[in-house]
Design an enzyme around this catalytic site. Sequence first.
Site, PDB file in Angstrom:
ATOM      1  N   ILE A  58       0.862  -1.186  -0.015  1.00  0.00           N
ATOM      2  CA  ILE A  58      -0.021  -0.251   0.178  1.00  0.00           C
ATOM      3  C   ILE A  58       1.036   1.262  -0.061  1.00  0.00           C
ATOM      4  O   ILE A  58       1.716   1.499   0.859  1.00  0.00           O
ATOM      5  CB  ILE A  58      -0.979   0.069   1.232  1.00  0.00           C
ATOM      6  CG1 ILE A  58      -1.858  -1.254   1.388  1.00  0.00           C
ATOM      7  CG2 ILE A  58      -1.832   1.176   1.179  1.00  0.00           C
ATOM      8  CD1 ILE A  58      -2.671  -1.392   0.060  1.00  0.00           C
ATOM      9  N   GLU A 186     -16.998   7.030  18.780  1.00  0.00           N
ATOM     10  CA  GLU A 186     -16.258   6.058  19.487  1.00  0.00           C
ATOM     11  C   GLU A 186     -15.685   7.046  20.892  1.00  0.00           C
ATOM     12  O   GLU A 186     -15.692   6.268  22.165  1.00  0.00           O
ATOM     13  CB  GLU A 186     -14.994   5.637  18.726  1.00  0.00           C
ATOM     14  CG  GLU A 186     -14.028   4.696  19.419  1.00  0.00           C
ATOM     15  CD  GLU A 186     -13.111   5.284  20.276  1.00  0.00           C
ATOM     16  OE1 GLU A 186     -12.262   4.307  20.922  1.00  0.00           O
ATOM     17  OE2 GLU A 186     -12.887   6.377  20.361  1.00  0.00           O
TER      18      GLU A 186
HETATM   19  N1  DPN Z   1      -9.671   4.513  21.330  1.00  0.00           N
HETATM   20  C1  DPN Z   1      -8.987   5.512  21.693  1.00  0.00           C
HETATM   21  C2  DPN Z   1      -9.221   6.124  22.868  1.00  0.00           C
HETATM   22  O1  DPN Z   1     -10.175   5.720  23.396  1.00  0.00           O
HETATM   23  O2  DPN Z   1      -8.854   7.147  23.311  1.00  0.00           O
HETATM   24  C3  DPN Z   1      -7.181   5.327  21.872  1.00  0.00           C
HETATM   25  C4  DPN Z   1      -6.990   3.826  22.080  1.00  0.00           C
HETATM   26  C5  DPN Z   1      -6.955   2.711  21.197  1.00  0.00           C
HETATM   27  C6  DPN Z   1      -6.650   3.479  23.228  1.00  0.00           C
HETATM   28  C7  DPN Z   1      -6.642   1.521  21.396  1.00  0.00           C
HETATM   29  C8  DPN Z   1      -6.042   2.191  23.613  1.00  0.00           C
HETATM   30  C9  DPN Z   1      -6.058   1.351  22.816  1.00  0.00           C
HETATM   31 ZN    ZN Z   2      -9.165   6.425  18.945  1.00  0.00          ZN
HETATM   32 CA    CA Z   3       3.346   0.304   2.097  1.00  0.00          CA
END
Ligand code: DPN
Ligand code: ZN
Ligand code: CA
Length: 331
Positions: A58, A186
């Site tokens: 990629i 998220e």
């Molecule tokens: N998911 C993100 C957060 O909640 O801020 C960062 C994160 C990803 C933290 C993977 C730990 C593991």
């Molecule tokens: Zn994140």
């Molecule tokens: Ca690459």
Amino acid sequence: MIPRNLRGHRPAHGRRSLRRAVVAALASTALAVTLLGTAGAQASDATAERARLAAPDIPVANVQQHLKELQAAANANGGNRAFGRTGYRASLNYIKGRLDQAGFQTRIHQFSYGGRTGYNLIADWPKGGSSGQTLMAGSHLDSVSRGPGINDNGSGSAGILEVALAVAKADLQPADHLRFGWWDAEELGLIGSQRYVASLPQSELSRISAYVNFDMIGSPNPGYFVYQDDPSISRVFVDWYRSKGIETEYTSVGGRSDHASFANRGVTVGGTFSGAEGIKSSAQARKWGGTAGQAFDRCYHASCDTTANINERALDLNTDAIAHALWTLSA
Ligand code: DPN
Ligand code: ZN
Ligand code: CA
């Protein structure tokens, strides 16, 4: 040609038998050449077949270009790409436009949360899928409101976008159906991915062979972590990294990203991660380079999480690993 030493030291009566031996040797050499030729052709067929089935490299420059677009989306919209903000919609519009152009079937999955509307983006690759199973890759597209969220999680969002575009370019016809997801909210507690899995009937959920998650894959002081979940998924990443001379570590991301929404519903999950607020140890710095005693991402959830907050090698390795995993797991 007969070697000089053989010629010079042979008795006269041996010349005929020598000639016969040479003729026989030439004949068997010709046979060997024929056999080798066939074997060689078969080997190169197999090599060509492997190359055809293998994931492409990629181009990381394309992933960086997507990150520039996401940065521009933040810059034009108050400096962030957060849930409920216009910078999020600008990000989604960019990604959806690229996927539509490449031949994906896209749809926006809307939900409401805290009086605002959230938008997940779902993209289905229309080719292949004879197994009846779906392999899914996803990344959250929303940032925190503090900053543009380029490593968290423009990196995963741009990485899976470029892999999706590579699927289209290769005209891939995998056994499993391929689906990509970009999640909203998220950062407010895995809301978008939870609402997505809640919208699926159990019959469809149980057809998902695996969900792989990419959240922060270009950390500036990177680690090379593989989610310690299902060994059949993690092994694909660990082995790929090992083939590049990099020893990964397992990490339990637990409930900290969107794979948890799928795992909670019984779906097999996996993923890679280059580190957030955690501190790189000296053993990790010896193994991976970078700075011991410093966070993997010092700009985690901060306004300095810009396009300057990306380690290009980590971004490149992770996007190539994603392509390898999707090609392998969907074949
Ligand atoms: N998911 C993100 C957060 O909640 O801020 C960062 C994160 C990803 C933290 C993977 C730990 C593991
Ligand atoms: Zn994140
Ligand atoms: Ca690459």
